[in-house]
Design a protein around this motif. Structure first.
Motif, PDB file in Angstrom:
ATOM      1  N   PHE A 116      12.917   0.092  12.536  1.00 26.80           N
ATOM      2  CA  PHE A 116      12.824  -0.417  11.165  1.00 26.80           C
ATOM      3  C   PHE A 116      11.369  -0.447  10.740  1.00 26.80           C
ATOM      4  O   PHE A 116      10.470  -0.607  11.562  1.00 26.80           O
ATOM      5  N   PHE A 117      11.174  -0.278   9.436  1.00 28.93           N
ATOM      6  CA  PHE A 117       9.822  -0.194   8.882  1.00 28.93           C
ATOM      7  C   PHE A 117       9.677  -1.171   7.720  1.00 28.93           C
ATOM      8  O   PHE A 117      10.439  -1.119   6.752  1.00 28.93           O
ATOM      9  N   VAL A 118       8.710  -2.052   7.816  1.00 28.26           N
ATOM     10  CA  VAL A 118       8.371  -2.919   6.699  1.00 28.26           C
ATOM     11  C   VAL A 118       7.836  -2.055   5.562  1.00 28.26           C
ATOM     12  O   VAL A 118       7.085  -1.101   5.795  1.00 28.26           O
ATOM     13  N   GLU A 119       8.210  -2.383   4.352  1.00 19.95           N
ATOM     14  CA  GLU A 119       7.675  -1.663   3.195  1.00 19.95           C
ATOM     15  C   GLU A 119       7.549  -2.621   2.016  1.00 19.95           C
ATOM     16  O   GLU A 119       8.380  -3.508   1.820  1.00 19.95           O
ATOM     17  N   ASN A 120       6.495  -2.448   1.260  1.00 22.94           N
ATOM     18  CA  ASN A 120       6.331  -3.120  -0.016  1.00 22.94           C
ATOM     19  C   ASN A 120       5.695  -2.091  -0.938  1.00 22.94           C
ATOM     20  O   ASN A 120       4.666  -1.517  -0.603  1.00 22.94           O
ATOM     21  N   ASP A 121       6.314  -1.842  -2.060  1.00 21.35           N
ATOM     22  CA  ASP A 121       5.892  -0.749  -2.933  1.00 21.35           C
ATOM     23  C   ASP A 121       4.581  -1.058  -3.637  1.00 21.35           C
ATOM     24  O   ASP A 121       4.566  -1.612  -4.734  1.00 21.35           O
ATOM     25  N   MET A 122       3.479  -0.713  -2.968  1.00 23.10           N
ATOM     26  CA  MET A 122       2.132  -0.852  -3.512  1.00 23.10           C
ATOM     27  C   MET A 122       1.853  -2.250  -4.061  1.00 23.10           C
ATOM     28  O   MET A 122       1.622  -2.444  -5.259  1.00 23.10           O
ATOM     29  N   PRO A 123       1.889  -3.274  -3.206  1.00 17.67           N
ATOM     30  CA  PRO A 123       1.588  -4.640  -3.645  1.00 17.67           C
ATOM     31  C   PRO A 123       0.117  -4.788  -4.024  1.00 17.67           C
ATOM     32  O   PRO A 123      -0.715  -3.961  -3.676  1.00 17.67           O
ATOM     33  N   LYS A 124      -0.200  -5.873  -4.723  1.00 14.07           N
ATOM     34  CA  LYS A 124      -1.593  -6.111  -5.138  1.00 14.07           C
ATOM     35  C   LYS A 124      -2.515  -6.245  -3.933  1.00 14.07           C
ATOM     36  O   LYS A 124      -3.652  -5.782  -3.950  1.00 14.07           O
TER      37      LYS A 124
ATOM     38  N   HIS B 117      27.035  15.990   6.836  1.00 14.13           N
ATOM     39  CA  HIS B 117      27.454  15.973   8.240  1.00 14.13           C
ATOM     40  C   HIS B 117      27.035  14.650   8.874  1.00 14.13           C
ATOM     41  O   HIS B 117      25.847  14.309   8.865  1.00 14.13           O
ATOM     42  N   PRO B 118      27.967  13.885   9.456  1.00 14.58           N
ATOM     43  CA  PRO B 118      27.649  12.534   9.933  1.00 14.58           C
ATOM     44  C   PRO B 118      26.652  12.482  11.090  1.00 14.58           C
ATOM     45  O   PRO B 118      26.032  11.432  11.310  1.00 14.58           O
ATOM     46  N   ASN B 119      26.499  13.579  11.810  1.00 16.90           N
ATOM     47  CA  ASN B 119      25.523  13.602  12.909  1.00 16.90           C
ATOM     48  C   ASN B 119      24.198  14.227  12.481  1.00 16.90           C
ATOM     49  O   ASN B 119      23.133  13.767  12.886  1.00 16.90           O
ATOM     50  N   ASN B 120      24.274  15.255  11.660  1.00 13.04           N
ATOM     51  CA  ASN B 120      23.051  15.940  11.226  1.00 13.04           C
ATOM     52  C   ASN B 120      22.298  15.149  10.159  1.00 13.04           C
ATOM     53  O   ASN B 120      21.065  15.246  10.075  1.00 13.04           O
ATOM     54  N   VAL B 121      23.019  14.409   9.329  1.00 14.66           N
ATOM     55  CA  VAL B 121      22.405  13.654   8.234  1.00 14.66           C
ATOM     56  C   VAL B 121      22.750  12.172   8.400  1.00 14.66           C
ATOM     57  O   VAL B 121      23.837  11.728   8.055  1.00 14.66           O
ATOM     58  N   LYS B 122      21.823  11.427   8.960  1.00 10.05           N
ATOM     59  CA  LYS B 122      21.983   9.975   9.073  1.00 10.05           C
ATOM     60  C   LYS B 122      21.331   9.311   7.856  1.00 10.05           C
ATOM     61  O   LYS B 122      20.833   9.994   6.955  1.00 10.05           O
ATOM     62  N   MET B 123      21.303   7.993   7.844  1.00 13.69           N
ATOM     63  CA  MET B 123      20.776   7.250   6.709  1.00 13.69           C
ATOM     64  C   MET B 123      19.651   6.309   7.120  1.00 13.69           C
ATOM     65  O   MET B 123      19.713   5.674   8.174  1.00 13.69           O
ATOM     66  N   GLU B 124      18.634   6.264   6.280  1.00 15.06           N
ATOM     67  CA  GLU B 124      17.624   5.211   6.372  1.00 15.06           C
ATOM     68  C   GLU B 124      17.951   4.235   5.250  1.00 15.06           C
ATOM     69  O   GLU B 124      17.729   4.535   4.074  1.00 15.06           O
ATOM     70  N   LEU B 125      18.505   3.092   5.607  1.00 15.67           N
ATOM     71  CA  LEU B 125      18.952   2.151   4.590  1.00 15.67           C
ATOM     72  C   LEU B 125      17.821   1.227   4.176  1.00 15.67           C
ATOM     73  O   LEU B 125      17.251   0.509   5.011  1.00 15.67           O
TER      74      LEU B 125
ATOM     75  N   ARG C   6      25.683   5.041  11.580  1.00 18.09           N
ATOM     76  CA  ARG C   6      25.139   6.018  10.620  1.00 18.09           C
ATOM     77  C   ARG C   6      23.742   5.643  10.135  1.00 18.09           C
ATOM     78  O   ARG C   6      23.111   6.415   9.422  1.00 18.09           O
ATOM     79  N   PHE C   7      23.216   4.476  10.536  1.00 14.89           N
ATOM     80  CA  PHE C   7      21.987   3.952   9.940  1.00 14.89           C
ATOM     81  C   PHE C   7      20.915   3.689  10.998  1.00 14.89           C
ATOM     82  O   PHE C   7      20.569   2.526  11.269  1.00 14.89           O
ATOM     83  N   PRO C   8      20.329   4.723  11.583  1.00 17.50           N
ATOM     84  CA  PRO C   8      19.349   4.515  12.650  1.00 17.50           C
ATOM     85  C   PRO C   8      18.008   3.962  12.170  1.00 17.50           C
ATOM     86  O   PRO C   8      17.259   3.387  12.956  1.00 17.50           O
ATOM     87  N   LEU C   9      17.698   4.135  10.887  1.00 11.18           N
ATOM     88  CA  LEU C   9      16.423   3.656  10.335  1.00 11.18           C
ATOM     89  C   LEU C   9      16.707   2.671   9.199  1.00 11.18           C
ATOM     90  O   LEU C   9      17.643   2.860   8.421  1.00 11.18           O
ATOM     91  N   TRP C  10      15.862   1.648   9.108  1.00  6.58           N
ATOM     92  CA  TRP C  10      15.936   0.698   7.997  1.00  6.58           C
ATOM     93  C   TRP C  10      14.559   0.544   7.360  1.00  6.58           C
ATOM     94  O   TRP C  10      13.540   0.642   8.026  1.00  6.58           O
ATOM     95  N   HIS C  11      14.558   0.272   6.050  1.00  5.10           N
ATOM     96  CA  HIS C  11      13.373  -0.242   5.367  1.00  5.10           C
ATOM     97  C   HIS C  11      13.607  -1.724   5.128  1.00  5.10           C
ATOM     98  O   HIS C  11      14.650  -2.116   4.598  1.00  5.10           O
ATOM     99  N   VAL C  12      12.625  -2.532   5.507  1.00  7.15           N
ATOM    100  CA  VAL C  12      12.770  -3.977   5.425  1.00  7.15           C
ATOM    101  C   VAL C  12      11.761  -4.519   4.411  1.00  7.15           C
ATOM    102  O   VAL C  12      10.549  -4.477   4.644  1.00  7.15           O
TER     103      VAL C  12
END
Length: 309
Positions: free
Chosen positions: A282-290, A211-219, A241-247
């Motif tokens: 938007f949320f900065v993310e780095n997958d468990m950096p050193k 559903h385009p309103n019930n299920v949005k995307m975090e790209l 459709r993309f209210p959230l981003w991972h940067v």
């Protein structure tokens, strides 16, 4: 200040903005005056935060981050806290808790992956994790208790068409439950959703059959790029459709995650389309950096001083 002078200044200000609106400049000036608060996905500090939750959040706040998206914890739940307790801790540090990640189905490592090592050099051991397939209502209720506006499915099985169909059913069901709770539900991608499965692209099915309103995307801007897709073209094809981003960034090989601004992704171009995308946070993310704190400090500097998002 006299009443007449105050009225004059108010009227002059209103007139000036009106003139700028006619010339097409008002929106850009207002955008400049009110940039997005920079958020952080706490998976970046996975393996660190559970040892000292408040201390870790304090360091994050000191860098300048204002919004939090929580994720998995070795302590279970919300870093060993109840939803309201975690929210209070975040708020006391001058930040706001905007989103939380949950699993779509019981956790299992992707083929070829191994659990990362902990401080003792041994593979990390995670507590049993709730998931939307088996614990959907509990997860929605906890998100509502914490007062967070977004709940995000971090991943869901998409290895076969049958898995994709099942995942779509789970997403739609959760979207209905979160709507009733006043929460926006989103789906977070990796690159696997952009690789064909039995002649179909999983991400296309997830977009078009939920559903385009019930299920949005975090790209996730890095994973979608690694998957061979252009985020801007997705925004154009599915506006709003993309209210959230991972940067996060990628090196030239597309194999290694980098702090934002130190890799090859053209963030300026992508952020120019934020309104078409419907981006709210938007949320900065780095997958468990050193060095997690060095990574998030570098990313914050780039976003605020170079990108000026």
């Amino acid at each position: 200040m006299s009443y007449n002078r105050r009225k004059f200044l108010q009227s002059a200000g209103t007139l000036a903005l009106g003139c700028m609106a006619l010339s097409g400049k008002a929106a850009s000036i207002l955008d400049f005056m009110a940039p997005h608060p920079v958020g952080l996905q706490l998976f970046t500090v996975f393996g660190i935060i559970d040892d000292d939750v408040k201390g870790t959040l304090t360091k994050i706040a000191a860098i300048g981050y204002k919004e939090m998206e929580s994720a998995f914890s070795k302590k279970g739940g919300y870093y060993g806290l109840k939803p309201k307790e975690f929210k209070a801790m975040v708020n006391d540090l001058g930040m706001t808790w905007k989103s939380h990640h949950v699993l779509g189905a019981p956790f299992k490592l992707p083929k070829g992956y191994k659990m990362p090592a902990g401080a003792d050099g041994k593979p990390m051991v995670l507590p049993p994790m709730l998931n939307l397939r088996d614990n959907m209502q509990q997860l929605v209720d906890e998100a509502a208790e914490g007062g967070i506006p977004y709940l995000v499915c971090a991943n869901a099985p998409t290895g076969t068409l049958e898995e994709i169909k099942s995942s779509i059913e789970i997403l739609n069901k959760t979207g209905e439950a979160t709507k009733k709770a006043g929460i926006q539900f989103c789906y977070h991608n990796h690159d696997m959703e952009f690789h064909e499965v039995e002649g179909k692209v999983p991400y296309h099915l997830l977009l078009t059959e939920t559903h385009p309103n019930n299920v949005k995307m975090e790209l996730d801007l890095a994973w979608v790029t690694k998957g061979g897709q252009d985020p801007v073209e997705l925004f154009k094809a599915h506006p709003g459709r993309f209210p959230l981003w991972h940067v996060k960034d990628l090196d030239a090989s597309r194999a290694n995650i980098m702090p934002v601004g130190s890799g090859t992704i053209d963030f300026k171009r992508i952020f120019d389309y934020q309104k078409i995308a419907g981006m709210k946070h938007f949320f900065v993310e780095n997958d468990m950096p050193k060095d997690a704190f060095a990574s998030i400090a570098s990313s914050y500097t780039y976003i605020t001083q170079v990108l000026k998002a």
